[in-house]
Design a protein around this motif. Structure first.
Motif, PDB file in Angstrom:
ATOM      1  N   ASP A 165     -48.476 -14.658  -6.700  1.00  0.00           N
ATOM      2  CA  ASP A 165     -47.847 -15.737  -5.967  1.00  0.00           C
ATOM      3  C   ASP A 165     -48.792 -16.164  -4.835  1.00  0.00           C
ATOM      4  O   ASP A 165     -49.381 -15.320  -4.160  1.00  0.00           O
ATOM      5  N   ASP A 204     -37.763 -13.589  -3.294  1.00  0.00           N
ATOM      6  CA  ASP A 204     -37.631 -15.013  -3.628  1.00  0.00           C
ATOM      7  C   ASP A 204     -38.668 -15.477  -4.637  1.00  0.00           C
ATOM      8  O   ASP A 204     -38.585 -16.589  -5.141  1.00  0.00           O
ATOM      9  N   SER A 205     -39.666 -14.643  -4.854  1.00  0.00           N
ATOM     10  CA  SER A 205     -40.753 -15.100  -5.716  1.00  0.00           C
ATOM     11  C   SER A 205     -40.242 -15.337  -7.128  1.00  0.00           C
ATOM     12  O   SER A 205     -39.480 -14.540  -7.665  1.00  0.00           O
ATOM     13  N   GLU A 222     -37.998 -10.589   1.914  1.00  0.00           N
ATOM     14  CA  GLU A 222     -37.368 -11.746   1.266  1.00  0.00           C
ATOM     15  C   GLU A 222     -38.400 -12.642   0.567  1.00  0.00           C
ATOM     16  O   GLU A 222     -38.102 -13.274  -0.442  1.00  0.00           O
ATOM     17  N   LEU A 223     -39.647 -12.628   1.074  1.00  0.00           N
ATOM     18  CA  LEU A 223     -40.688 -13.422   0.405  1.00  0.00           C
ATOM     19  C   LEU A 223     -40.890 -12.960  -1.033  1.00  0.00           C
ATOM     20  O   LEU A 223     -41.062 -13.759  -1.943  1.00  0.00           O
ATOM     21  N   ARG A 233     -40.761 -22.389   1.105  1.00  0.00           N
ATOM     22  CA  ARG A 233     -41.206 -21.104   0.558  1.00  0.00           C
ATOM     23  C   ARG A 233     -42.193 -21.295  -0.602  1.00  0.00           C
ATOM     24  O   ARG A 233     -43.049 -20.482  -0.852  1.00  0.00           O
ATOM     25  N   ASN A 234     -42.032 -22.399  -1.315  1.00  0.00           N
ATOM     26  CA  ASN A 234     -42.808 -22.585  -2.538  1.00  0.00           C
ATOM     27  C   ASN A 234     -44.201 -23.189  -2.305  1.00  0.00           C
ATOM     28  O   ASN A 234     -44.917 -23.444  -3.254  1.00  0.00           O
ATOM     29  N   ASN A 287     -38.441 -27.248  -0.126  1.00  0.00           N
ATOM     30  CA  ASN A 287     -38.619 -25.853  -0.521  1.00  0.00           C
ATOM     31  C   ASN A 287     -39.894 -25.296   0.097  1.00  0.00           C
ATOM     32  O   ASN A 287     -40.894 -25.073  -0.584  1.00  0.00           O
TER      33      ASN A 287
END
Lengths: 480, 337
Positions: free
Chosen positions: A325, A128-129, A124-125, A406-407, A404
């Motif tokens: 990323d 989601d990028s 998922e990482l 993840r970001n 967020n």
């Protein structure tokens, strides 16, 4: 007053030329002695020649915010940075290893996804990028290489070792400045080149062309290679035209190209001429208005389709940014182990992922000590420099991270090494980093050295040219 | 060669020639006025007429005094045809074709730009003007020299030369025009006093027209007579050996055009201009006035530019509305779209 190395104090930082005040490192002895032997007038004369050379050669870059005066002269410090060949040979192997692993990873992401099934990197990482391009799934580019040109940012910490700060796999820039810095230094200090065995760097353009030719799907003897630029208002336009000129390739804008029946052509005075390889200096999202950003006038309609059909080579491949990323970055040492069965030669800077709740908690508690980076920005934009931030900035950033996680990722502030720069006739330490360029097509190539970027303000850690950084020539010196 | 690159190097050639010509024009005019009598009413406004910027100049509301006119022609950032702007545009075209032109030529162009930006302010006063303009002229010639000596004489070179010769032919029509408009109105409509005053200076004017084009010596060598309007006009329109004569420029254009693909329409346009210059009866022309004839000539030269556009730079099937700029109105110097 001539240069006095005894009064040069890099403080607690590792300095590239000096081990302690008055004691230059072995490889730097000839250089430091030579500089100290120059009188004020001579030194000033060299500085003037540098400025003149840069002005005449028209070495410039663009700063977006300075409307009206789009071309800015390249800020260059004339004291070279020296790295021994012995150290560089190891570093160079590490860079090659890293890019090979990254390319295995990108190919895996868009094809089998083995690394996800084996739970080395969470799927998922990647999905989601912001740089993941679902359109590229199933694509098998030549040599299974996606990131053909990589600019890896290295920093030297307080312990004197190189660490990888980030990988730039989309459209890394700066190589032309590396080459021009050497040209300027040769003009200004020709005598030094007699006393040092300095690795030449001039073959980059030839290596680049060969790499690009190696991804021509038709493997023609004389492939038509073009450099696709966003145009004269782009900050790296100088570099685009420089590389095209050095390679003898056409420099094109989107409006110069068109795609018919999934083949790419350029508009010439003879009519439409076929194009085999596109070295694009445009971000993915602007590349093809049919697929990505519909508003883009920079790109070429149908370019992605032509590439997916295997009719044109595209460097770097669309979607390669998935590995640049800053969150994915933290997994690179594991990737090297997973794909190559090797230990990483070059270590990462220790990192905290905000998507991991424990790490996130730590980051939020220690914002004043950390550097927080968004996952996919470049050019030093959107970064929080914890130790230099205000309370208000930290509070704003905490909200962004919570919204967020993840970001965001965070790293301790690396005590970047310093190198002397010339200021008003004397030397002062400034922080530096290093961006070597790595090519991978049919084979791999690493530039000897790279672009050393300098934070021109005392104490500053910001080396990006878009934010007022300067640069130095970088010498790989063979001491044997 | 890319169409867009062809267009840029063509404009590089045009701007380079325009810079040189404008510098010559102002320089020679400055010295000519020292030769003509006080009260002759040959004023600085003629220079504005030559460049066809009358409308722009009137809008700017400046006086017709020397300083204002010279500033407008050399240093005015708002005048698209001023020397400083042309140098700017030339450098921009060079900067965007650095992969084509020799690095040495780029460095010289860049230096001209850097030097002129610093010096242009001083060129408005009379004292430094001549030296600065002479430097500009010799810089331009050095740049053309590097291009001629260091660049492949390939299609890119052909486009530079086509731009240069077309610009030059256009400028020569303007110079012939100035000879006539600075004299004829006075002869036909001026007071008899003015006529008497100016008559002895007719050949001074034509002599200076020749000087503007560096053609005085060439003219003397070839024509062997005193400078006379009729001979000068014939020389400048029809001569095949003097490099600034329209006849020569057209012949040279044909040479470069013949290296390019699909050149039929462009060559036809050149032939039409040739017809206009070849068939004209100079005597009759001077009797009835040059005005209409120069119009016709400039329009036909403008047609060559339009055909270049249609054939190589912006072929019709790729043409988008509003992208093409026509040059076929008299007066204003053409600018790239």
């Amino acid at each position: 007053m001539t240069i006095d190395w005894k009064s040069y104090h890099p403080g607690e930082f590792h300095d590239e030329l000096i081990s302690s005040p008055g004691h230059p490192r072995k490889a730097a002895r000839v250089l430091t002695r030579y500089l100290a032997s120059l009188s004020d007038e001579e030194l000033q004369h060299r500085q003037d020649s540098v400025n003149h050379a840069i002005k005449t050669m028209g070495i410039s870059f663009t700063v977006y915010s300075e409307a009206g005066n789009i071309d800015r002269q390249w800020p260059f410090d004339l004291i070279p940075r020296i790295i021994t060949k012995k150290e560089w040979d190891v570093t160079s192997k590490g860079l090659e290893q890293r890019l090979r692993a990254l390319n295995c990873f990108i190919h895996d992401v868009y094809n089998d996804g083995k690394i996800f099934r084996n739970k080395v990197v969470p799927k998922e990482l990647v999905m989601d990028s912001g740089n993941f391009r679902p359109q590229c799934q199933g694509m098998k580019p030549m040599h299974e290489v996606w990131a053909h040109i990589c600019g890896t940012d290295l920093v030297r910490g307080g312990d004197g070792n190189f660490y990888v700060l980030e990988d730039n796999l989309r459209v890394p820039s700066g190589v032309s400045y590396m080459l021009e810095n050497r040209t300027v230094t040769k003009r200004v200090f020709p005598e030094l080149f007699e006393n040092y065995a300095i690795e030449p760097i001039g073959e980059y353009a030839g290596q680049l062309f060969e790499m690009l030719a190696s991804i021509d799907p038709h493997q023609k003897e004389k492939p038509e290679v073009v450099v696709l630029t966003p145009g004269i208002y782009n900050s790296a336009y100088f570099e685009h035209s420089f590389l095209a000129q050095q390679m003898g390739a056409e420099l094109v804008q989107g409006s110069d190209l068109c795609v018919e029946d999934d083949h790419v052509y350029m508009k010439t005075i003879n009519g439409l001429a076929p194009v085999d390889v596109v070295y694009r200096r445009i971000d993915d999202v602007f590349l093809d208005p049919e697929v990505f950003n519909k508003e883009s006038s920079l790109g070429v309609k149908g370019l992605l389709g032509a590439w997916l059909k295997g009719n044109v080579g595209l460097a770097n491949a669309p979607g390669a940014g998935v590995a640049d990323d800053k969150v994915i970055y933290t997994y690179v040492p594991e990737m090297i182990k997973y794909y190559l069965g090797e230990e990483a030669i070059l270590p990462n800077v220790p990192s905290y992922l905000c998507i991991n709740p424990q790490h996130c908690e730590y980051v939020l508690q220690n914002l004043d000590k950390l550097v927080v980076k968004p996952a996919n920005e470049s050019g030093g934009y959107g970064i929080l420099m914890g130790p230099k931030s205000t309370k208000k900035e930290r509070e704003e950033f905490a909200l962004k991270i919570k919204a967020n996680p993840r970001n965001y990722m965070a790293q301790p502030l690396v005590a970047l090494s310093t190198a002397p720069i010339l200021v008003n006739g004397t030397v002062e330490p400034r922080h530096v980093d290093l961006r070597p360029f790595v090519l991978q097509g049919k084979s791999t190539y690493v530039t000897p050295g790279g672009l050393t970027r300098v934070a021109l303000f005392k104490g500053s850690y910001i080396v990006n040219s878009s934010q007022g950084g300067g640069s130095k020539d970088t010498w790989i010196v063979n001491e044997e | 060669m890319l169409s867009s690159v062809a267009e840029r190097v063509y404009w590089l050639g045009r701007y380079l020639e325009r810079v040189e010509n404008t510098a010559r024009l102002v320089n020679v005019y400055s010295s000519m006025l020292l030769d003509t009598p006080v009260g002759s009413h040959i004023g600085w406004s003629v220079l504005i007429d030559i460049t066809g910027c009358n409308e722009e100049y009137e809008k700017s509301g400046q006086s017709l005094e020397e300083k204002s006119v010279v500033k407008f022609l050399l240093a005015d950032g708002k005048n698209s045809a001023s020397v400083i702007n042309c140098v700017n545009m030339m450098r921009e075209n060079a900067r965007t074709t650095r992969e084509i032109i020799p690095a040495e030529a780029w460095e010289k162009i860049n230096n001209l730009y850097i030097d002129l930006r610093e010096a242009i302010g001083r060129s408005i006063g009379r004292r430094a003007r001549q030296q600065i303009l002479e430097n500009v002229i010799s810089d331009c010639q050095r740049i053309f020299g590097v291009l001629a000596g260091c660049m492949n004489h390939d299609t890119a070179y052909a486009f530079i030369q086509i731009g240069r010769k077309l610009e030059r032919a256009d400028m020569t029509t303007r110079m012939v025009d100035v000879g006539s408009i600075s004299l004829l109105p006075t002869f036909s409509s001026g007071t008899s006093k003015q006529r008497l005053l100016l008559e002895p200076y007719e050949n001074v004017v034509w002599m200076n027209v020749l000087r503007c084009l560096s053609g005085y010596q060439a003219y003397r060598q070839k024509i062997h007579s005193n400078v006379k309007g009729e001979d000068v006009v014939r020389f400048l329109l029809k001569d095949n050996e003097f490099p600034r004569a329209i006849g020569y420029c057209l012949q040279d254009l044909v040479g470069h055009l013949s290296k390019l693909p699909n050149n039929e329409e462009v060559l036809r346009a050149v032939a039409r201009v040739k017809k206009v210059t070849n068939e004209v009866d100079i005597n009759a022309l001077l009797q009835r006035g040059l005005l209409d004839y120069i119009d016709e000539l400039q329009i036909s030269i403008g047609d060559i530019h339009d055909e270049l556009n249609n054939t190589w730079f912006r072929p019709v099937e790729l043409l988008k509305v509003g992208q093409q700029q026509s040059q076929s109105q008299r007066g204003k110097m053409s600018l790239p779209s």
